[in-house]
Design an enzyme around this catalytic site. Sequence first.
Site, PDB file in Angstrom:
ATOM      1  N   HIS A  21     -69.576  63.402 -12.877  1.00 18.02           N
ATOM      2  CA  HIS A  21     -71.008  63.405 -13.218  1.00 18.02           C
ATOM      3  C   HIS A  21     -71.717  62.238 -12.528  1.00 18.02           C
ATOM      4  O   HIS A  21     -72.742  62.418 -11.851  1.00 18.02           O
ATOM      5  CB  HIS A  21     -71.153  63.303 -14.739  1.00 18.02           C
ATOM      6  CG  HIS A  21     -72.560  63.201 -15.220  1.00 18.02           C
ATOM      7  ND1 HIS A  21     -73.268  64.275 -15.702  1.00 18.02           N
ATOM      8  CD2 HIS A  21     -73.420  62.140 -15.296  1.00 18.02           C
ATOM      9  CE1 HIS A  21     -74.478  63.887 -16.053  1.00 18.02           C
ATOM     10  NE2 HIS A  21     -74.597  62.589 -15.810  1.00 18.02           N
ATOM     11  N   GLU A  22     -71.155  61.046 -12.695  1.00 18.68           N
ATOM     12  CA  GLU A  22     -71.768  59.863 -12.086  1.00 18.68           C
ATOM     13  C   GLU A  22     -71.632  59.883 -10.569  1.00 18.68           C
ATOM     14  O   GLU A  22     -72.519  59.387  -9.847  1.00 18.68           O
ATOM     15  CB  GLU A  22     -71.139  58.590 -12.660  1.00 18.68           C
ATOM     16  CG  GLU A  22     -71.394  58.380 -14.134  1.00 18.68           C
ATOM     17  CD  GLU A  22     -72.887  58.247 -14.455  1.00 18.68           C
ATOM     18  OE1 GLU A  22     -73.656  57.796 -13.582  1.00 18.68           O
ATOM     19  OE2 GLU A  22     -73.272  58.610 -15.585  1.00 18.68           O
ATOM     20  N   HIS A  25     -74.575  61.678  -9.176  1.00 20.00           N
ATOM     21  CA  HIS A  25     -75.747  60.797  -9.094  1.00 20.00           C
ATOM     22  C   HIS A  25     -75.623  59.843  -7.899  1.00 20.00           C
ATOM     23  O   HIS A  25     -76.592  59.623  -7.163  1.00 20.00           O
ATOM     24  CB  HIS A  25     -75.880  59.969 -10.382  1.00 20.00           C
ATOM     25  CG  HIS A  25     -76.298  60.749 -11.579  1.00 20.00           C
ATOM     26  ND1 HIS A  25     -77.363  61.617 -11.575  1.00 20.00           N
ATOM     27  CD2 HIS A  25     -75.807  60.766 -12.849  1.00 20.00           C
ATOM     28  CE1 HIS A  25     -77.504  62.136 -12.786  1.00 20.00           C
ATOM     29  NE2 HIS A  25     -76.562  61.640 -13.565  1.00 20.00           N
TER      30      HIS A  25
END
Length: 436
Positions: A21-22, A25
């Site tokens: 997820h990170e 980003h």
Amino acid sequence: MSVAVIIILFILALFVAMFLHELGHFITAKRAGVKVEEFGIGIPPRLFGIKRGETIYSVNAIPLGAFVKAAGENDPAVPRSLAGKGPWTRLGIYAAGPLVNIFLAFILLSAFLALPYSVIAGDGLMVHAVAENSPAEEAGIESGDIILEIEGQPVHRRGDVQEIVNSVEEGTEITLLLLRNGEEIPTTVKPKFDPKQGQQVIGAYTCWNIVSRVEESSPAYEAGIRPGDYIYKINYQQIYDDESMSSALRSVGQGEKINMVLFRDEKTVSMSLTNDGYQTLPGVEMQWVEGAHMEQERLPVWRAVYFGARDIVYMPVLIIEAIPQIIESPDMALVGPIGAGQLTVEMVRSSGVSSILFMACIISLGLAIFNFLPIPPLDGGGMLVAFIEGCRRGKRLSPRTVRLAYTIGTAFLIGLVILVTFSDISRLISGEVVIP
């Protein structure tokens, strides 16, 4: 597999979902020209870090997920800051994390569906309950009947009935061959369309066994077992014949609780009794489907990918349909990390180690859905602010308004986390299962 190993695998799945997820980003921010000051694995305090270019890559003490620290997250005056980018660029950066989780969920679900899986098959399917005012009730189908054939096609698995019923045109009368008290009885039934399920139904609930008699003085009767019940699971193991019941009972130590999930009419009932060395349930007489056994099946890879994509796309519809249940029983519909860990243990015990892939899919998908909620400081909150500013042709919301939204959102999320965690712990202490 031991509970400790299952929990370790659960934590690993949670870590991978949060890390990717990170990473979504991080990559998107870098490509958009945002200065990323730190990309950390785990949660601070920092153990060590290596600087490459303008970014510190760190390993931190708490091994849960990861984080991205961008320059000027809330200050557009900082050079190459996140806040200084245009609204649609920021929206893309915020959306990248949840979208990576959705893609990961698709990969995991497709892999899970491509693995061999166990199904129960037998010489027909038993009826344990008939819905009121249903086609089955009108046709005279009774609890304890065994459906041998539909339209001349043998019935062996739970999905066979629905598959055959859906294959005929709406309003068409179909023929069933039933086994009742050792006698074969033909009957006809006209399925009707159920808008809630989106398919044709006959209103007969099927099973592999039914309780035919319970002695009133027996421990089973005192625990709540009654004639007509369908014993679905004992200690997470599905029950389909005498041997599966004995195996499930043998897995419980002397003096420990035998946890059972039953179906009574159209409802699920959970109960327990203390094991006193039972090989069968004391005082209970059962009726079984002949020839019931466990067998292995698997989908072709292309069908697994198709069903994986279909189920992921259909997920928002399921969430919308589940909103009334969430409102009615939020303690059962919402779980946090503790509840997800308990659910993982239950799934692996019930369905085998391959269900770890399915639970990893659910974890990744749940992380995406949670972060898409339009509540600051979640990704969805940042997307909402960026979307509003984009619709205002780049005119920014006042810093005071944004701070207020983030303060209210943070307070709401803290309260939600406390309530869900309390519910998860209470369920764990009371011995309740997450999903029957």
